[in-house]
Design a protein around this motif. Structure first.
Motif, PDB file in Angstrom:
ATOM      1  N   THR A   4       3.455 -23.918  -3.506  1.00 21.17           N
ATOM      2  CA  THR A   4       4.634 -24.740  -3.808  1.00 21.17           C
ATOM      3  C   THR A   4       4.056 -26.084  -3.968  1.00 21.17           C
ATOM      4  O   THR A   4       3.066 -26.508  -3.348  1.00 21.17           O
ATOM      5  CB  THR A   4       5.854 -24.640  -2.891  1.00 21.17           C
ATOM      6  N   TYR A   5       5.106 -27.004  -4.500  1.00 24.56           N
ATOM      7  CA  TYR A   5       4.553 -28.415  -4.703  1.00 24.56           C
ATOM      8  C   TYR A   5       4.519 -29.134  -3.517  1.00 24.56           C
ATOM      9  O   TYR A   5       3.706 -30.049  -3.119  1.00 24.56           O
ATOM     10  CB  TYR A   5       5.181 -29.128  -5.868  1.00 24.56           C
ATOM     11  N   ARG A   6       5.456 -28.680  -2.616  1.00 21.23           N
ATOM     12  CA  ARG A   6       5.349 -28.999  -1.059  1.00 21.23           C
ATOM     13  C   ARG A   6       4.215 -29.011  -0.423  1.00 21.23           C
ATOM     14  O   ARG A   6       3.695 -29.672   0.346  1.00 21.23           O
ATOM     15  CB  ARG A   6       6.496 -28.600  -0.453  1.00 21.23           C
ATOM     16  N   ILE A   8       1.189 -28.082  -1.691  1.00 17.40           N
ATOM     17  CA  ILE A   8       0.295 -28.809  -2.424  1.00 17.40           C
ATOM     18  C   ILE A   8       0.153 -30.215  -1.742  1.00 17.40           C
ATOM     19  O   ILE A   8      -0.941 -30.817  -1.414  1.00 17.40           O
ATOM     20  CB  ILE A   8       0.323 -28.808  -3.883  1.00 17.40           C
ATOM     21  N   LYS A   9       1.464 -30.823  -1.677  1.00 16.95           N
ATOM     22  CA  LYS A   9       1.562 -32.381  -1.202  1.00 16.95           C
ATOM     23  C   LYS A   9       0.985 -32.505  -0.030  1.00 16.95           C
ATOM     24  O   LYS A   9       0.153 -33.167   0.063  1.00 16.95           O
ATOM     25  CB  LYS A   9       2.811 -32.568  -1.656  1.00 16.95           C
ATOM     26  N   GLU A  30      -6.080 -33.155 -12.644  1.00 17.22           N
ATOM     27  CA  GLU A  30      -4.770 -32.304 -12.410  1.00 17.22           C
ATOM     28  C   GLU A  30      -5.308 -30.992 -12.832  1.00 17.22           C
ATOM     29  O   GLU A  30      -4.927 -29.742 -12.175  1.00 17.22           O
ATOM     30  CB  GLU A  30      -3.644 -32.636 -13.223  1.00 17.22           C
ATOM     31  N   CYS A  39      -2.120 -22.645  -9.451  1.00 21.96           N
ATOM     32  CA  CYS A  39      -0.678 -23.039 -10.121  1.00 21.96           C
ATOM     33  C   CYS A  39      -1.041 -23.651 -11.223  1.00 21.96           C
ATOM     34  O   CYS A  39      -1.743 -23.989 -11.654  1.00 21.96           O
ATOM     35  CB  CYS A  39       0.131 -23.704  -8.843  1.00 21.96           C
ATOM     36  N   THR A  43       2.787 -28.157 -11.615  1.00 24.22           N
ATOM     37  CA  THR A  43       3.170 -28.240 -10.046  1.00 24.22           C
ATOM     38  C   THR A  43       2.193 -29.102  -9.527  1.00 24.22           C
ATOM     39  O   THR A  43       3.000 -30.035  -8.513  1.00 24.22           O
ATOM     40  CB  THR A  43       2.973 -26.586  -9.804  1.00 24.22           C
ATOM     41  N   VAL A  44       1.166 -29.362  -9.779  1.00 18.19           N
ATOM     42  CA  VAL A  44       0.314 -30.439  -9.230  1.00 18.19           C
ATOM     43  C   VAL A  44       0.828 -31.667  -9.521  1.00 18.19           C
ATOM     44  O   VAL A  44       0.728 -32.416  -8.837  1.00 18.19           O
ATOM     45  CB  VAL A  44      -1.322 -30.156  -9.635  1.00 18.19           C
ATOM     46  N   ASN A  45       1.189 -31.650 -10.946  1.00 22.54           N
ATOM     47  CA  ASN A  45       1.757 -33.049 -11.308  1.00 22.54           C
ATOM     48  C   ASN A  45       2.701 -33.645 -10.513  1.00 22.54           C
ATOM     49  O   ASN A  45       2.604 -34.712 -10.038  1.00 22.54           O
ATOM     50  CB  ASN A  45       2.122 -33.077 -12.959  1.00 22.54           C
ATOM     51  N   ARG A  46       3.710 -32.863 -10.077  1.00 20.57           N
ATOM     52  CA  ARG A  46       4.664 -33.151  -9.102  1.00 20.57           C
ATOM     53  C   ARG A  46       4.371 -33.611  -7.625  1.00 20.57           C
ATOM     54  O   ARG A  46       4.941 -34.828  -7.201  1.00 20.57           O
ATOM     55  CB  ARG A  46       5.984 -32.063  -9.087  1.00 20.57           C
ATOM     56  N   ALA A  47       3.431 -32.822  -7.390  1.00 20.56           N
ATOM     57  CA  ALA A  47       2.948 -33.241  -6.063  1.00 20.56           C
ATOM     58  C   ALA A  47       2.231 -34.548  -6.069  1.00 20.56           C
ATOM     59  O   ALA A  47       2.406 -35.694  -5.050  1.00 20.56           O
ATOM     60  CB  ALA A  47       1.838 -32.282  -5.439  1.00 20.56           C
TER      61      ALA A  47
END
Lengths: 229, 229
Positions: A4-6, A8-9, A30, A39, A43-47
Motif C-alpha cells: 500500500t502507499y502507506r 511504501i512511504k 517512480e 505496484c 501508488t508510488v507517486n502518492r507515497a
DNA sequence: CAGTGGTCTAGACCACTGA
DNA sequence: CAGTGGTCTAGACCACTGT
C-alpha cells in the motif's frame, strides 16, 4: 510484494532514516520503485508526493527525486477556539466582556490591515477563564467597513471569535507568536505580576482581500504551545 | 467542463466561502461531483482529500462529506536552522561556543527524555549572532548513550544543530513555544536587560525511540515567529 | 446491508527542465 | 529533445459505518 502507499512511504522513510539513502542522493525513479514494490506507478507517486509534502524529499521533473540534505522541519499547530482549548484540558470555560466601543481605527492598525482613512472599528476587550482562573486576555478590533453587522452583536454571552467563525466561513490569516511583558492592565486581568513574560499570539484576518479583524491574545504566565512532528 | 483537481478544489472552496454550502451541511458525494465537474471520481477525490487535510471539510465513509462547522485552523511553521534563518534576513551569521562539558544527566532532563539513571550527556551553551548582534541563545544537551560520537566533535567551528542534522537524517521531535524571562546570564548573552521577555523554543528529539537531544532556544527580545494560512 | 469514501491499477498524455 | 514527475481516466475492489 504488493504494497500500500502507506507501507511504501514507511519503507522509504526507514531507508532514509537508516542511512540506506543518503541525504542529497538520487533515489530511483517512480517506474523503478513501482517495479521494486510490485505496484502501480500511481501508488508510488502518492507515497513520494506525501514525503515531498512532509519536506523529507525533493522532487523535480527530469532531475528526479533526492533526499533533502537538511530536511525542512515543519511544525503544525492547531489554532483552536479558546473554548475548545480550555474544555479539552478538562476545565470549565467561562467568558466575559470587559470593554466594548466603536472607534476610529488607530493609525498602526490602519497600516497593519490596510484600511481606509477614518475607517471605524469595533474594539473589544475580553477575558477567557479556565475553572475561574484567568486563561487568556483578548484585545480585538473588528473592521466595521467589512463587517457592519458586528456593531449589532453584543458579545456578552459569547466571544467575538465564535461569532466570527459562524459569520465568516473561511478566511486567510497572518499569525505571529512572540513574548511580551505584562503591563499593569494585563497583569490585573490575568491575575499575574507586573513584568511577567506572556506568550502572545497576534492574528490578522482577511476575507477576500478585505480586512476583517486583528486580535492580540495574551496567555496567562507559563503557557506553552506544544506539538510533535 | 473538464477540470483539474486544483480548479475543483478552488471552486469547492469558493462555494464554501461564499456560503453556497453552509457549515455542517452535507455535500454531494464523489460520484455526483465527478458528474458535475465532468471528470473522473479520482480527480474529485484528490480535491476533496486535500480540503480534508486542510481542515476545511470532514469526510466519513457512508456518512458522506460535510463542511466543518468550525474549520480546524492549522498554522504551519518552518523550523529552519538558525544559520538559514539569519541569512534569509540578509544578515551575516556568526556562531560561537560558550561552554562545553560532559555531565551526569540532571534529573529533570532524565525524566523529560526518559533516560537511564546516571546517563551521561554533553552539555553545550552556544550563541548565534546576526551581523554581530546577539540573535539566539542555545542551551543544549546531547545524550551520549545514543550518540557517543558527539563527545569527539568540538563544536567550535559550527553549531551542534548542523552537526546533528548531518548525523541523524531524520527524527521525531516534540517542540514547544513559550515566553520566558531573561535572567542575568541570558540577559548578558543576549545583550538585553534583566527581565526582558524572551520568545523561547524547546525541542526534544528522538531517533527510533531513543532520546537524542534536548535544546532550549531563547531569542533576543522582540523576536516574532510569523506565518500565514 | 448498502452507501460512501479509501485505495489501487494500467495506461495515457502532459509539463517541466536538464543536458 | 528526452527523461522525470504531475495529472487524469475508467474501472475495480475494499473498509468502514450509519441505518
Amino acid at each position: 510484494m504488493k504494497s500500500t502507499y502507506r507501507e511504501i512511504k514507511a519503507d522509504i522513510l526507514s531507508k532514509i532514516t537508516k542511512g540506506h539513502w543518503q541525504p542529497g542522493s538520487l533515489m530511483p525513479n517512480e517506474i523503478e520503485l513501482a517495479d521494486i514494490y510490485g505496484c502501480a506507478r500511481a501508488t508510488v507517486n502518492r507515497a513520494m508526493r506525501e514525503l515531498a509534502d512532509d519536506g523529507i524529499i525533493e522532487r523535480r521533473r527530469k532531475a528526479g527525486t533526492r533526499v533533502r540534505a537538511s530536511p525542512i522541519r515543519q511544525a503544525r499547530f492547531d489554532i483552536p477556539l479558546v473554548r475548545r482549548e480550555i474544555e479539552e484540558k478538562g476545565a470549565e470555560y467561562r467568558y466575559s466582556l470587559a470593554a466594548r466601543s466603536v472607534e476610529q481605527t488607530p493609525d498602526w492598525l490602519r497600516e497593519r490591515l490596510n484600511l481606509d482613512d477614518g475607517a471605524r472599528a469595533l474594539h473589544l476587550v475580553c477575558m477567557h477563564y479556565a475553572d475561574d482562573d484567568p486563561y487568556q486576555h483578548e484585545d480585538r478590533w473588528i473592521s466595521l467597513a467589512t463587517l457592519p453587522q458586528a456593531e449589532k452583536a453584543d458579545f456578552i454571552q459569547s466571544g467575538p471569535n465564535e461569532w466570527l467563525v459562524a459569520t465568516i466561513p473561511f478566511s486567510n490569516a497572518e499569525i505571529s507568536f512572540s513574548a511580551t511583558l505584562a503591563d499593569a492592565r494585563l497583569a490585573d486581568f490575568l491575575g499575574s505580576r507586573l513584568g511577567d513574560p506572556l506568550f502572545t499570539i497576534e492574528r490578522a484576518t482577511w476575507f477576500e482581500e478585505r480586512a476583517i479583524t486583528y486580535v492580540r491574545l495574551a496567555y496567562r504566565p507559563g503557557h506553552r504551545m506544544t506539538t510533535r512532528y
